[in-house]
Design an enzyme around this catalytic site. Structure first.
Site, PDB file in Angstrom:
ATOM      1  NE  ARG A  20      -6.476   9.214  -8.348  1.00 34.07           N
ATOM      2  CZ  ARG A  20      -6.677  10.303  -7.432  1.00 34.07           C
ATOM      3  NH1 ARG A  20      -7.601   9.946  -6.308  1.00 34.07           N
ATOM      4  NH2 ARG A  20      -5.987  11.138  -7.343  1.00 34.07           N
ATOM      5  CG  ASN A  63      -7.301   0.953   2.212  1.00 34.25           C
ATOM      6  OD1 ASN A  63      -6.473   0.748   3.099  1.00 34.25           O
ATOM      7  ND2 ASN A  63      -7.178   1.940   1.491  1.00 34.25           N
ATOM      8  CE  LYS A  95      -5.465  -0.572  -1.876  1.00 36.99           C
ATOM      9  NZ  LYS A  95      -4.997  -0.178  -0.368  1.00 36.99           N
ATOM     10  CG  PHE A 108      -4.783  19.230  -7.871  1.00 37.45           C
ATOM     11  CD1 PHE A 108      -3.630  19.261  -8.508  1.00 37.45           C
ATOM     12  CD2 PHE A 108      -5.597  18.066  -7.723  1.00 37.45           C
ATOM     13  CE1 PHE A 108      -3.157  17.884  -8.863  1.00 37.45           C
ATOM     14  CE2 PHE A 108      -5.284  16.885  -8.140  1.00 37.45           C
ATOM     15  CZ  PHE A 108      -3.930  16.751  -8.453  1.00 37.45           C
ATOM     16  CG  ASP A 123      -1.424   2.585   6.579  1.00 39.83           C
ATOM     17  OD1 ASP A 123      -2.149   1.943   5.482  1.00 39.83           O
ATOM     18  OD2 ASP A 123      -1.377   3.448   6.893  1.00 39.83           O
ATOM     19  CG  ASP A 148      -1.579   1.121   1.339  1.00 34.94           C
ATOM     20  OD1 ASP A 148      -2.368   1.705   0.554  1.00 34.94           O
ATOM     21  OD2 ASP A 148      -1.801   1.861   2.497  1.00 34.94           O
ATOM     22  CB  THR A 190      -2.172   6.616   1.274  1.00 38.84           C
ATOM     23  OG1 THR A 190      -2.173   6.671   0.080  1.00 38.84           O
ATOM     24  CG2 THR A 190      -2.334   7.781   2.276  1.00 38.84           C
TER      25      THR A 190
HETATM   26 MG   LIG Z   1      -3.057   3.224   3.823  1.00 41.54          MG
END
Ligand SMILES: [Mg+2]
Length: 422
Positions: free
Chosen positions: A310, A339, A316, A199, A336, A55, A57
């Site tokens: 995304r 998800n 995943k 953005f 972590d 992962d 993030t």
């Molecule tokens: Mg994460």
């Protein structure tokens, strides 16, 4: 006999688990968290991992953004180099740059490469323009707390970039609906703000239009002198319509994909070894279809890294399952957040980071770590030693049983296969 072997194997595995749990090199003092083995049966498999699914993030970024490097005019700043031009490792006692000459500096800001600061002090136009743009083109709001200037930013990367400009002497001071005030090396400059283009995912950049200058900065813009060093060309698949097109690409000329009409030339591994494949969730839907999945796997395995951005938790898990099913290799997934649970459970070995996104990942994992960087030690030190120890044990076990049984077998010729004891 098998029961004694199983018992001995379990004792060894149990010991390995404690060595991992007790390893001070994997203890994170700030959170008072040590590595934790949540299953004892997978230790030796740690040394046989072929594919790692990570992962991003939180796991990699820790949701902390710092300004470490930049490339200006084709020159890279941020690395400390020795006399031969090789990058030096930054350690705790590495000397940090002194920003105390700047009355607006932040003591928490850390930067090591003096050449960037020297370029600012010399007034190099491109470097000064970069920091002026960083101080102007953002949505950060300033506020004065206890007499000190502080920034409120929507995203941590904005805060890191505006903060870096501040420390290098390009201080964002205030904004009104029509003006932005910055202080450049002690001189106040006011810019009239004509328009902000926020953005968005289509433009992948934000822009400010100012009275005296038009600025545009975007982290993904290629530097004019080519990418410095961070080693791979990127093949980006962001449009679902492109998916099948891209996979039919079969040759590379000077770093660019070409599409031969016959589609029959097969790539050698070496040709793609320096490439990364980037694919987003929409395209992944098509890539994971039954008729496309093997092509996706083939292209992905030829690349040095595959980045799926995304994507949903289910996607995943499907990507992990695809590799697990067709490559017959030992896979590891690390994450972590909640998800990542499906991915962690699908892989042979799941590693959870006990970070800032709760404990769901840890609770569904086989090994829990406090920091992503400990993964290297877990795999290359503990995995390797666990594998070696288990191999040694099984060799010894075979030798011992062979010697033990051979005596009985040999004696059987003398006792005529009776029940007589030696
Ligand atoms: Mg994460």
């Amino acid at each position: 006999m098998p029961s004694s072997r199983c018992f001995s194997v379990e004792i060894i595995r149990f010991g390995h688990s404690w060595w991992i749990n007790w390893d001070r090199s994997m203890y994170y003092e700030r959170n008072d968290t040590a590595a934790k083995t949540r299953t004892t049966t997978l230790n030796e498999e740690l040394g046989q991992i072929e594919y790692i699914f990570s992962d991003k993030t939180g796991t990699l970024t820790q949701n902390i953004m710092t300004f470490n490097k930049c490339s200006v005019g084709g020159k890279s700043y941020g690395d400390l180099l020795d006399s031969r031009g090789e990058p030096l490792e930054i350690k705790e006692d590495t000397k940090k740059l002194d920003f105390s000459w700047n009355p607006m500096y932040e003591p928490s800001f850390v930067f090591y490469d003096g050449s960037l600061l020297a370029a600012v002090r010399r007034g190099e136009p491109q470097v000064c323009l970069l920091f002026t743009v960083l101080a102007l083109c953002h949505t950060v709001m300033p506020e004065i707390k206890d007499g000190k200037l502080e920034y409120q930013a929507q995203s941590p990367d904005e805060a890191a970039l505006v903060g870096a400009a501040r420390n290098f002497g390009f201080v964002f001071k205030s904004r009104t609906p029509t003006t932005i005030t910055i202080e450049v090396q002690g001189q106040q400059e006011i810019y009239e703000l004509l328009c902000i283009l926020d953005f968005n995912n289509v433009r992948k950049r934000m822009s400010d239009i100012l009275a005296k200058m038009k600025s545009r900065h975007h982290a993904g813009d290629p530097p004019s002198g080519g990418a410095p060093g961070g080693a791979m060309d990127v093949v980006s698949v962001t449009d679902p319509g492109q998916t099948s097109e891209t996979y039919r690409m079969r040759n590379i000329n000077n770093g660019a994909f070409g599409v031969p009409h016959d589609g029959t030339t097969v790539l050698e591994d070496s040709e793609l070894s320096g490439f990364a494949l980037v694919i987003n969730g929409h395209s992944l839907v098509f890539a994971l279809e039954e008729k496309m999945e093997l092509l996706f796997l083939e292209v992905g395995c030829m690349c040095k890294a595959v980045i799926c951005c995304r994507v949903t938790p289910l996607q995943k898990a499907l990507v992990v399952d695809l590799v697990k099913k067709h490559k017959k290799a030992v896979t590891l997934a690390i994450g972590d957040g909640a998800n990542d649970v499906s991915m962690i459970k699908t892989a042979h070995i799941g590693v959870g980071i006990s970070g800032q996104e709760g404990m769901q990942a840890v609770l569904s994992s086989d090994f829990a770590l406090a920091q992503f960087r400990y993964l290297e030690r877990l795999l290359l030190v503990h995995g390797r030693w666990s594998y070696f120890r288990m191999c040694k044990f099984l060799e010894y076990f075979f030798y011992k049983n062979f010697a033990f049984t051979l005596c009985h077998f040999w004696f059987a010729f003398y006792c005529g296969f009776s029940a007589q004891v030696g």
